[in-house]
Design a protein around this motif. Sequence first.
Motif, mmCIF file in Angstrom:
data_model
loop_
_atom_site.group_PDB
_atom_site.id
_atom_site.type_symbol
_atom_site.label_atom_id
_atom_site.label_comp_id
_atom_site.label_asym_id
_atom_site.label_seq_id
_atom_site.Cartn_x
_atom_site.Cartn_y
_atom_site.Cartn_z
ATOM 1 N N ARG A 1 0.833 -1.197 0.000
ATOM 2 C CA ARG A 1 0.000 0.000 0.000
ATOM 3 C C ARG A 1 0.870 1.251 0.000
ATOM 4 N N ALA A 2 1.986 1.230 0.756
ATOM 5 C CA ALA A 2 2.895 2.378 0.738
ATOM 6 C C ALA A 2 3.442 2.596 -0.667
ATOM 7 N N ALA A 3 3.783 1.495 -1.350
ATOM 8 C CA ALA A 3 4.276 1.628 -2.722
ATOM 9 C C ALA A 3 3.202 2.190 -3.643
ATOM 10 N N GLY A 4 1.950 1.747 -3.451
ATOM 11 C CA GLY A 4 0.868 2.268 -4.283
ATOM 12 C C GLY A 4 0.620 3.750 -4.056
ATOM 13 N N LEU A 5 0.598 4.172 -2.787
ATOM 14 C CA LEU A 5 0.423 5.595 -2.487
ATOM 15 C C LEU A 5 1.589 6.411 -3.026
ATOM 16 N N MET A 6 2.796 5.845 -2.909
ATOM 17 C CA MET A 6 3.964 6.539 -3.437
ATOM 18 C C MET A 6 3.820 6.775 -4.932
ATOM 19 N N GLY A 7 3.352 5.751 -5.671
ATOM 20 C CA GLY A 7 3.181 5.919 -7.109
ATOM 21 C C GLY A 7 2.166 6.993 -7.451
ATOM 22 N N GLN A 8 1.049 7.018 -6.711
ATOM 23 C CA GLN A 8 0.031 8.049 -6.966
ATOM 24 C C GLN A 8 0.563 9.445 -6.629
ATOM 25 N N LEU A 9 1.274 9.552 -5.492
ATOM 26 C CA LEU A 9 1.784 10.849 -5.072
ATOM 27 C C LEU A 9 2.854 11.355 -6.039
ATOM 28 N N ARG A 10 3.692 10.456 -6.529
ATOM 29 C CA ARG A 10 4.739 10.867 -7.471
ATOM 30 C C ARG A 10 4.123 11.420 -8.760
ATOM 31 N N ILE A 11 3.067 10.752 -9.238
ATOM 32 C CA ILE A 11 2.400 11.236 -10.451
ATOM 33 C C ILE A 11 1.762 12.603 -10.209
ATOM 34 N N ALA A 12 1.119 12.760 -9.028
ATOM 35 C CA ALA A 12 0.494 14.050 -8.716
ATOM 36 C C ALA A 12 1.535 15.162 -8.648
ATOM 37 N N LEU A 13 2.672 14.907 -8.023
ATOM 38 C CA LEU A 13 3.728 15.920 -7.937
ATOM 39 C C LEU A 13 4.234 16.309 -9.322
ATOM 40 N N ARG A 14 4.413 15.316 -10.182
ATOM 41 C CA ARG A 14 4.859 15.623 -11.542
ATOM 42 C C ARG A 14 3.833 16.504 -12.261
ATOM 43 N N ALA A 15 2.559 16.204 -12.044
ATOM 44 C CA ALA A 15 1.516 16.992 -12.714
ATOM 45 C C ALA A 15 1.520 18.436 -12.216
ATOM 46 N N TYR A 16 1.571 18.625 -10.886
ATOM 47 C CA TYR A 16 1.562 19.987 -10.341
ATOM 48 C C TYR A 16 2.814 20.758 -10.760
ATOM 49 N N ALA A 17 3.967 20.074 -10.761
ATOM 50 C CA ALA A 17 5.197 20.752 -11.156
ATOM 51 C C ALA A 17 5.163 21.132 -12.637
ATOM 52 N N SER A 18 4.648 20.233 -13.463
ATOM 53 C CA SER A 18 4.607 20.503 -14.897
ATOM 54 C C SER A 18 3.657 21.635 -15.245
#
Length: 707
Positions: A365-382
Amino acid sequence: MRTEDVLAAIATGLWRWDNASGTVTLDAEAARLLELPVEPGTYPASVVRSRFHPVDWNEINAVVSLALAEGTVAEGRLRIVDDGGRVVRTIRSRSKPLAAGDHGTYELIGMLQEVAEPTEGTAAKTPITGDWRRSREAFLLDAGRALAEARSTAEVLRVAASLSMPGFSPDGLAIFGAASDRLTIIGHHGHQGAGEDPFSDMRLDTDHPAAEVVRTGRAVYLPNPEEYSRRYPTSWPLAQPLGRQSWAYLPLIVAGRTMGAWMAAFRHQVVFTPDERSVLTTVARMLAQALARAGVAESERELSLGLQRSMMPVLGPAIPGMAVAARYVPTGGGLQVGGDWYDMIPLPSGRIALVIGDVQGHDVRAAGLMGQLRIALRAYASEGHRPDAVLARASRFLHGITDTYEKADYSSPRFATCLYLEVDPASGGIEIARAGHPEPAVRMADGTVILRPTEGGLPLGIDPDSDYPTTRLTLEPGETMMICTDGLLETGGHDLDTGWARLREVLETHPDHASLEELADSLVQAVHGPVSHYTTGPLADRREDDVAVLLISRDGTAAREAPRRTAMTIAQAEPERISAARRTARELLHDWADPEQVDAAVLMVSEMVTNVLVHTDGNALLVAEVTSGDSEGPRRVRVQVSDTSDDLPHVRRPGELASSGRGLVLMEVLADAWGVDPRGEGKSIWFELYESAKTGAPDTMGGTGGG
């Protein structure tokens, strides 16, 4: 002559054992052999069982269970005891078990026959007593231990090939795996290679003993070549050239499902007595369990490596004027994934964002949340948001999805720490926003290493309305910044302070000519010991926490005489950061010749910052600089603390009991120079110290205290 008379003449009796009702029906001869009244009758099973030697009863019970499973005849020897427990005779039982229901009940129908007592020289070879049984039990214990320790299919096959069964070791082994409607040889020893045997990959309806075993779930024993050729004429021509004399094909069953078959082939003829079949069946069961465990472990490893490859992106294109290196080391045990991650994101402005973070936990579950959070950060940064806005949006995002998990009753909400850097490759400028994450460290051009104090907010996901202030600094040519997760600091029983001291030594002693990749390896090696590669390969199981580390270095060679500079803000709401200011002063003066001057500088820094927080309503800005000495003078440290208050301090002479008023007095006594400079808005207080050459002074940070 009646049949009963014939059987009695050869000391043979008949019995019928009803497992469901718990009764045993005996003819007169069977009753005599069992030391019961010599007449036909029906007895409770407990009465008959009491006449068997206890060791032999356990043995024959296992033989009956095996025969019932295989649909064969149960055969064995039993010692009969009298009322005093003395052995009076040995009988041979040969019976056919017939299933009588769906709950393991059966009827055992067969005969009992008296046999001559074995002599002392032959007793050791009987199937129910002596050294053969002890050797078999020792073999099964060793085999079970070896198979339990096998972690992969290849290891299971190696163990199976090395098994040496007591008295009848096979010299040819093959393991067939069933998938869908096909059967494939997945490993063999002393058998034809898969490319030479058309039965290495066959349909389950093929006329082959292994296929029949998988279809029926029952073992096939072929004690001689004639039996093989009679029952399986199609496959016999391929088995004949190998020169084997006996074969045993046994099902590999796990949780009621036949997953394949195991073949054991012998160069000598084997009768396959009940004892021998019992050993082979036990080994087949252990093999099936070991193969199932190995298959699960291999699936987990494949899944974890796939998750790593998908969730741990490689660093992007090279950054002009800068070098970047990163490492990720998963925690030990289970799936080799967790909540740590790093990322490099090209921004619309031409700058580069570097991100490192740690989601609470080390599970899927930590890995799954990490994947979602990483994608969200990339979107906000982009989208072009500033660092503080990126983290604020990411915190709201994580709070939303973890709150959804909690309401769905999956588990409690989780948080994540994060450090977000926006880097300008042209100027070396860096803007940092921090969410509960360890602060970055900077290795200066002259080898000085300091923790760079940065402002920060709560970890992501705790408060959706958290603010994340931004810290600005400049990475000078030749300087390197390290950002990492707490796993790099705390692994090995360390806390954040002792773990940082361990890494600081690695950073300080890193050769100037070595690459950033070598520095990344050295940092992880300091925590986990020497390994060949860290980015994707699993390490030993001694790992305690995930580790992620990211290094960025600005190209160029700054002169070693370039000033050391650092700056930090101490907010009114963060008085605990005064200790960080003292630590920064010590790190900046780590090689100062006079430790007493270092203590004096730390004390004055503490007083200056404290005065701002106590006597004004604003924050304190600390700027420190160490200039290199030359032929015209020694090194100099200049520390300046600025605030927004227009009230200028003045020197007072406090009494012994006064609680304040000593700051400027201390500067008069301890500083080589000091002053107060008014500004357009506010003022700055500064002091300078000139390094004094002190004989025997240590060249590393020391002292006896300092605020």
